[in-house]
Design a protein around this motif. Structure first.
Motif, short mmCIF file in Angstrom:
data_model
loop_
_atom_site.label_atom_id
_atom_site.label_comp_id
_atom_site.label_asym_id
_atom_site.label_seq_id
_atom_site.Cartn_x
_atom_site.Cartn_y
_atom_site.Cartn_z
N VAL A 134 0.84 -1.20 0.00
CA VAL A 134 0.00 0.00 0.00
C VAL A 134 0.87 1.24 0.00
N TRP A 135 0.62 2.10 -0.97
CA TRP A 135 1.33 3.38 -1.00
C TRP A 135 0.65 4.38 -0.06
N ALA A 136 1.46 5.02 0.77
CA ALA A 136 0.96 6.05 1.67
C ALA A 136 1.13 7.42 1.02
N PRO A 137 0.29 8.39 1.37
CA PRO A 137 0.39 9.71 0.75
C PRO A 137 1.67 10.46 1.08
N ASP A 138 2.39 10.04 2.14
CA ASP A 138 3.64 10.72 2.50
C ASP A 138 4.84 10.18 1.73
N GLY A 139 4.60 9.26 0.79
CA GLY A 139 5.69 8.70 0.00
C GLY A 139 6.19 7.36 0.49
N GLY A 140 5.73 6.94 1.65
CA GLY A 140 6.12 5.63 2.18
C GLY A 140 5.18 4.54 1.71
N GLU A 141 5.35 3.37 2.29
CA GLU A 141 4.46 2.27 1.98
C GLU A 141 4.34 1.36 3.19
N ARG A 142 3.30 0.58 3.20
CA ARG A 142 3.14 -0.44 4.24
C ARG A 142 2.65 -1.73 3.59
N ARG A 143 2.87 -2.82 4.28
CA ARG A 143 2.51 -4.13 3.76
C ARG A 143 1.66 -4.86 4.78
N LEU A 144 0.66 -5.56 4.27
CA LEU A 144 -0.20 -6.33 5.16
C LEU A 144 -0.80 -7.50 4.40
N PRO A 145 -1.07 -8.59 5.11
CA PRO A 145 -1.67 -9.74 4.42
C PRO A 145 -3.09 -9.43 3.97
N VAL A 146 -3.54 -10.17 2.98
CA VAL A 146 -4.87 -9.92 2.43
C VAL A 146 -5.95 -10.09 3.48
N THR A 147 -5.77 -11.02 4.40
CA THR A 147 -6.77 -11.23 5.44
C THR A 147 -6.88 -10.04 6.39
N GLU A 148 -5.90 -9.14 6.37
CA GLU A 148 -5.99 -7.91 7.16
C GLU A 148 -6.34 -6.70 6.29
N PHE A 149 -6.28 -6.89 4.97
CA PHE A 149 -6.63 -5.81 4.05
C PHE A 149 -8.14 -5.74 3.84
N VAL A 150 -8.76 -6.89 3.64
CA VAL A 150 -10.21 -6.96 3.44
C VAL A 150 -10.85 -7.14 4.81
N LEU A 151 -11.61 -6.14 5.26
CA LEU A 151 -12.13 -6.11 6.62
C LEU A 151 -13.60 -6.50 6.74
N GLY A 152 -14.34 -6.38 5.65
CA GLY A 152 -15.77 -6.67 5.67
C GLY A 152 -16.38 -6.23 4.37
N PRO A 153 -17.68 -6.44 4.18
CA PRO A 153 -18.32 -6.06 2.92
C PRO A 153 -18.09 -4.59 2.57
N GLN A 154 -17.39 -4.37 1.46
CA GLN A 154 -17.07 -3.04 0.96
C GLN A 154 -16.31 -2.20 1.99
N ARG A 155 -15.47 -2.88 2.77
CA ARG A 155 -14.66 -2.18 3.78
C ARG A 155 -13.25 -2.76 3.76
N ASN A 156 -12.27 -1.91 3.43
CA ASN A 156 -10.89 -2.36 3.41
C ASN A 156 -10.04 -1.51 4.35
N ALA A 157 -8.74 -1.84 4.41
CA ALA A 157 -7.85 -1.20 5.38
C ALA A 157 -7.21 0.09 4.86
#
Length: 275
Positions: A134-157
């Motif tokens: 995931v690209w952050a707006p400050d120029g950095g990035e973060r990484r996370l597993p898909v099971t933590e990216f998809v949080l619920g129906p039409q809701r992501n991280a």
């Protein structure tokens, strides 16, 4: 559908040209959902396709998919022969029921970001232990597993201004045996339950559950469980309020089919090991 609230469309050619995020912004990749219904609060579109990301890269350590990789591009991807999980890619692509027009526009990242329970790219990525970059707006990035990216129906991280850049699938996951099971209420209906089992060469087993529940779930076992162990693990991991309920399936039916398909997967991978 015409989006008559849109005032501006931006087409950045590099990350440095991405604008500061503001209320009313939306990222455009394939747009198969964005243009499918009114977006009354959206004022500005940021077209990610203009960034020119390479759809996919195959290396010795795995596969990197750009968020803008289309379903058609993913389905045509050729993988090394020893990556025996490769057929799973096509199976999940075909779980996205749509015409060739949809396949040539809909994207891997869009399917993940929509976070619909039946999203087949969520199932594929979760089963193969993919990582979201995931690209952050400050120029950095973060990484996370898909099971933590998809949080619920039409809701992501994703936080405001963040963009899903890549999905990275490790080579080790692509070297596992797999079993895929899917069911829907009608032949061309949205998935009511989509389960994937994987088994490593050392016997370790994992079961990924999607579509029947509100967010993806991946259960892991040191070895292949017996029927009772698997059923108990599912019951313990999925509380009543996690079963999904919509026109594509009642929770009780989804729960029954999830347990049934899980047992089919367990049996299939046990049978392969015996052979």
């Amino acid at each position: 559908m015409d989006l008559n609230t849109i005032e501006t469309v931006l087409r950045p050619n590099a990350r440095a040209e991405l604008p500061n995020w503001q209320d009313g912004d939306a990222c455009l990749a394939g747009g198969t959902w964005l243009f499918s219904e009114p977006q009354p609060t959206t004022r500005r579109l940021i077209d990610l396709t203009s960034l020119g990301w390479t759809p996919h890269t195959v290396g010795s350590d795995g596969v990197t998919l750009a968020a803008t990789c289309t379903i058609a591009q993913l389905d045509r991807l050729e993988l090394p022969a020893n990556w025996i999980a490769a057929p799973l890619v096509g199976q999940c692509c075909r779980a996205l029921l749509g015409s060739f027009k949809i396949w040539n526009v809909a994207t891997v990242g869009g399917n993940l970001c929509m976070a619909l329970p039946a999203g087949p790219m969520t199932a594929l990525a979760a089963a193969l232990e993919a990582t979201c970059v995931v690209w952050a707006p400050d120029g950095g990035e973060r990484r996370l597993p898909v099971t933590e990216f998809v949080l619920g129906p039409q809701r992501n991280a994703l936080q405001p201004g963040e963009i899903l850049r890549n999905v990275i699938i490790p080579a080790a996951a692509l070297m596992r045996r797999t079993a895929f099971r899917r069911i829907s209420l009608s032949p061309n209906g949205r998935s009511g339950a989509l389960l994937i089992g994987t088994r490593r060469s050392d016997g370790a087993f994992a079961l990924t559950v999607t579509a029947s529940i509100r967010r993806p779930l991946r259960l892991t076992f040191a070895g292949l469980p017996d029927s009772r162990q698997l059923a108990r693990a599912l019951d313990a991991a999925i509380p009543d309020d996690l079963w999904y309920d919509d026109v594509h399936g009642r929770p009780d039916w989804r729960a029954h089919m999830t347990r049934h398909l899980a047992e089919e997967i367990r049996y299939a991978l046990a049978d392969e090991a015996a052979a």
